[in-house]
Design an enzyme around this catalytic site. Structure first.
Site, PDB file in Angstrom:
ATOM      1  N   GLU A 118       9.087  36.697  70.153  1.00 21.88           N
ATOM      2  CA  GLU A 118      10.162  37.080  71.059  1.00 21.88           C
ATOM      3  C   GLU A 118      10.022  38.501  71.596  1.00 21.88           C
ATOM      4  O   GLU A 118      10.699  38.873  72.550  1.00 21.88           O
ATOM      5  CB  GLU A 118      11.507  36.914  70.349  1.00 21.88           C
ATOM      6  CG  GLU A 118      11.834  35.453  70.072  1.00 21.88           C
ATOM      7  CD  GLU A 118      13.062  35.258  69.212  1.00 21.88           C
ATOM      8  OE1 GLU A 118      13.682  34.193  69.331  1.00 21.88           O
ATOM      9  OE2 GLU A 118      13.398  36.157  68.413  1.00 21.88           O
ATOM     10  N   GLY A 166      19.248  27.082  70.275  1.00 25.63           N
ATOM     11  CA  GLY A 166      19.475  25.666  70.495  1.00 25.63           C
ATOM     12  C   GLY A 166      20.677  25.465  71.394  1.00 25.63           C
ATOM     13  O   GLY A 166      21.654  26.221  71.347  1.00 25.63           O
ATOM     14  N   ILE A 215      20.219  24.776  63.145  1.00 22.23           N
ATOM     15  CA  ILE A 215      20.944  23.541  63.424  1.00 22.23           C
ATOM     16  C   ILE A 215      20.003  22.528  64.069  1.00 22.23           C
ATOM     17  O   ILE A 215      19.420  22.792  65.124  1.00 22.23           O
ATOM     18  CB  ILE A 215      22.150  23.805  64.348  1.00 22.23           C
ATOM     19  CG1 ILE A 215      23.082  24.872  63.743  1.00 22.23           C
ATOM     20  CG2 ILE A 215      22.901  22.507  64.620  1.00 22.23           C
ATOM     21  CD1 ILE A 215      23.742  24.472  62.440  1.00 22.23           C
ATOM     22  N   MET A 266      20.926  32.429  65.140  1.00 18.97           N
ATOM     23  CA  MET A 266      21.119  32.986  63.801  1.00 18.97           C
ATOM     24  C   MET A 266      21.314  34.495  63.765  1.00 18.97           C
ATOM     25  O   MET A 266      21.305  35.079  62.681  1.00 18.97           O
ATOM     26  CB  MET A 266      19.930  32.590  62.911  1.00 18.97           C
ATOM     27  CG  MET A 266      19.753  31.087  62.775  1.00 18.97           C
ATOM     28  SD  MET A 266      18.297  30.593  61.813  1.00 18.97           S
ATOM     29  CE  MET A 266      18.788  31.094  60.159  1.00 18.97           C
ATOM     30  N   GLU A 267      21.501  35.156  64.921  1.00 17.14           N
ATOM     31  CA  GLU A 267      21.575  36.614  64.914  1.00 17.14           C
ATOM     32  C   GLU A 267      22.643  37.238  65.806  1.00 17.14           C
ATOM     33  O   GLU A 267      23.162  38.320  65.507  1.00 17.14           O
ATOM     34  CB  GLU A 267      20.212  37.220  65.336  1.00 17.14           C
ATOM     35  CG  GLU A 267      19.055  36.941  64.427  1.00 17.14           C
ATOM     36  CD  GLU A 267      18.345  35.636  64.750  1.00 17.14           C
ATOM     37  OE1 GLU A 267      17.702  35.076  63.848  1.00 17.14           O
ATOM     38  OE2 GLU A 267      18.443  35.176  65.911  1.00 17.14           O
ATOM     39  N   ASP A 305      15.415  24.270  72.297  1.00 22.46           N
ATOM     40  CA  ASP A 305      15.607  22.938  71.733  1.00 22.46           C
ATOM     41  C   ASP A 305      17.038  22.511  71.985  1.00 22.46           C
ATOM     42  O   ASP A 305      17.895  23.313  72.340  1.00 22.46           O
ATOM     43  CB  ASP A 305      15.273  22.928  70.237  1.00 22.46           C
ATOM     44  CG  ASP A 305      16.172  23.865  69.438  1.00 22.46           C
ATOM     45  OD1 ASP A 305      17.256  23.414  69.029  1.00 22.46           O
ATOM     46  OD2 ASP A 305      15.808  25.041  69.243  1.00 22.46           O
TER      47      ASP A 305
END
Length: 241
Positions: A12, A78, A155, A175-176, A199
Site C-alpha cells: 500500500e 472490502g 471480513i 482494520m485500521e 474484494d
C-alpha cells in the site's frame, strides 16, 4: 504543509517511493518513517502494519514527532455497499469501530462506552474534496464518499458484511481507519481515509484480496498524489514552487 501518509501493508505504500523525493529515514518504535517532499509539500510516509493498534501508534508518531498538518490513510478494503465493485473508491466521510460492543452495559454496538468524545469520527471536508476530485479523474470506476468501519477481523462472510451494512450503514470494511480517525480527532488533526475496494467481503474475499491488492494500492497512491496537487492549486502562485 506537512502531510502524513500511512498504509497498513508494504504493497500500500510501495508506489510512493517512486513518486516522492525521500530525504531522511527514521526508525521509531520498530516502525520505519520516510521523510521527503512532493512539490512544495513535505511528506512523511510509513507502513504501520495491519490492525487498529498499529494504525493508532503510527498516527500518534506522525503527530508527536513529525508534526504533520494532515493525515491520509491509503489502502484497500472490502465492500459493504453492494453497489461497490472491485476497483471502486471509498473516500471517508466518517469512520467508526464495528467491533466495540458494550451492549451488556446498555450501549449500542459501535458506541465507545464512558468516553468523552464521539464514536463516529468525521473526515476533514476540505481534504475530502481534494481526494474525491483526484479519485474522479480515474475513468471507469465509481467514487463514493461514505462510511468506513473498522475492526480486528478480516471480513469474508456475506452474512457478516450484511450485518455491518444494516447496523452501521457501512460502505466499506477494513482494520485500521477508525483508529487513525480516533487519534486524529484527539489532536484536532485533519484526516481522510482512502480505500480502494479489493474484494466484496464475501466468501471469495481472501482469494480476491490477493489478486487485486497490488492494482488497487497503486490506484490509491495515484489518488493521494493528485490530492496533494489539488491542495497545491489552492496556494498563491508564488508559493507553488
Amino acid at each position: 504543509m506537512k502531510i502524513g501518509i500511512i498504509g497498513a501493508m508494504e504493497e500500500e505504500i510501495a508506489y510512493f517511493s517512486h513518486l516522492f523525493n525521500i530525504e531522511e529515514k527514521h526508525t521509531l518504535a520498530k516502525t520505519k518513517y520516510f521523510e521527503g517532499c512532493y512539490g512544495v509539500c513535505s511528506v512523511v510516509l510509513t507502513k504501520a502494519g495491519v490492525g487498529k493498534v498499529n494504525a493508532a501508534a503510527a498516527a500518534q508518531k506522525m503527530i508527536d514527532v513529525f508534526n504533520v498538518d494532515v493525515i491520509l490513510f491509503t489502502g484497500v478494503a472490502g465492500a459493504a455497499d453492494p453497489d461497490l465493485e472491485i476497483g471502486d473508491i471509498v473516500v471517508s466521510s466518517t469512520c467508526q469501530y464495528h467491533d466495540i460492543d458494550a451492549s451488556p452495559l446498555g450501549f449500542p454496538k459501535g458506541i465507545i462506552p464512558m468516553f468523552d468524545g464521539p464514536s463516529i469520527f468525521h473526515a476533514d471536508p476540505l481534504w475530502r474534496s481534494f481526494v474525491t476530485e483526484a479519485a474522479r479523474e480515474i475513468n471507469g470506476i465509481n467514487v463514493k464518499e461514505g462510511k468506513v468501519v473498522s475492526g480486528e477481523k478480516f471480513i469474508a462472510d456475506k452474512e457478516e458484511v450484511d450485518q455491518l451494512r444494516t447496523l452501521f450503514e457501512a460502505d466499506c470494511v477494513e482494520m485500521e481507519g477508525a483508529a487513525l480517525a480516533h487519534i486524529s480527532w484527539m489532536h484536532d488533526v485533519p484526516f481522510v481515509v482512502i480505500r480502494s475496494i479489493s474484494d466484496k467481503a464475501n466468501g471469495d474475499a481472501p482469494k480476491s484480496f490477493q489478486q487485486w491488492v497490488y492494482e488497487t494500492a497503486e490506484r490509491s497512491a495515484f489518488i493521494v498524489t493528485n490530492a496533494i496537487r489539488n491542495y497545491m492549486k489552492t496556494l498563491p502562485q508564488e508559493n507553488r514552487s
